[in-house]
Design an enzyme around this catalytic site. Sequence first.
Site, PDB file in Angstrom:
ATOM      1  N   THR A   1     -38.512  13.658   2.498  1.00 42.40           N
ATOM      2  CA  THR A   1     -38.025  13.699   3.876  1.00 42.40           C
ATOM      3  C   THR A   1     -38.540  14.993   4.501  1.00 42.40           C
ATOM      4  OG1 THR A   1     -36.038  12.424   3.369  1.00 42.40           O
ATOM      5  CG2 THR A   1     -36.001  13.757   5.370  1.00 42.40           C
TER       6      THR A   1
ATOM      7  N   LYS B   1     -31.165  20.729   5.630  1.00 43.88           N
ATOM      8  CA  LYS B   1     -32.604  20.704   5.895  1.00 43.88           C
ATOM      9  C   LYS B   1     -32.965  19.489   6.737  1.00 43.88           C
ATOM     10  CE  LYS B   1     -35.396  18.717   3.258  1.00 43.88           C
ATOM     11  NZ  LYS B   1     -36.126  17.417   3.159  1.00 43.88           N
TER      12      LYS B   1
ATOM     13  N   LYS C   1     -35.999   7.787   9.097  1.00 45.05           N
ATOM     14  CA  LYS C   1     -35.127   8.521   8.172  1.00 45.05           C
ATOM     15  C   LYS C   1     -34.212   9.462   8.944  1.00 45.05           C
ATOM     16  CE  LYS C   1     -33.339  10.071   4.357  1.00 45.05           C
ATOM     17  NZ  LYS C   1     -34.099  10.643   3.242  1.00 45.05           N
TER      18      LYS C   1
END
Length: 288
Positions: A97, A240, A172
């Site tokens: 990701t 993150k 995502k």
Amino acid sequence: MARVSFLGLGVMGFPMAGHLAAKGHEVTVWNRTASKGTAWAEKHGGRAAPTAREAALGAEFVMACVGNDDDLRAVCTGSDGAFAGMEAGAIFVDHTTVSAAVTRELAGIAQSAGLGFVDAPVSGGQAGAENGQLSVMCGGGAEDYAHAEPVIAGYAKICKLMGPSGAGQLTKMCNQIAIAGLVQGLSESLHFAEKAGLSISEVVEVISQGAAGSWQMQNRYKTIEENRFDFGFAVDWMRKDLGICLSTADENGASLPVTALVDQFYKEVQHMGGGRWDTSSLIARLRR
């Protein structure tokens, strides 16, 4: 069956690479900590390589699942990077990701070298990786995706091309935005149940069968009740990811007030020493 390289053997990559070996693919692995590569080869067969470049030599598909933008650049580029070892026509599949920006950057470099590139972040957590039941959202060219999809299927329950390079990463982000709000709502609901003197298990038994039901409720309520946060996706990684979401929202004009708020709640959890706790630990800040 294909010649496949897998770069990154964390809690996700280790079992994902294992599924590829179990499906009969010829798998070579690499990990920054070499002992993990050795352990994987001992468990699943295949071979561990000392560098990403050597792991990629002769591979038709190179899969990666590392940490962040900088980690991905490092394993792709440079004299020891995967791109240096890949032959023209090989396809790089990135399960990390990361930002859509670094995805497009690396896809451009790959294209210039005659390589395919598919961004393919996953959802489903450690359990999904171990059970081969991940949701995989992809970006890239249709031809590259069509070649890679049968390999990805080794650990996916659904795999879908969402658009050009970066579209998988953008999807995502949608996933992480949705999860952030769900986990906060679940945390507040179960915290309220505790304060009201209700049984969490009994509350969940009832409300999970109605409109309040969710994957998070079914799979996390018990560990939340027991104050156990050592299973699943870590808070550090969630922050993150949410940082990527919020930065991208600044660029495209999306309004994410709840996501921004939950990101700050996760920051509080980090300050409590919970950076490696899983994302369901949001309730810990309510129980203080």
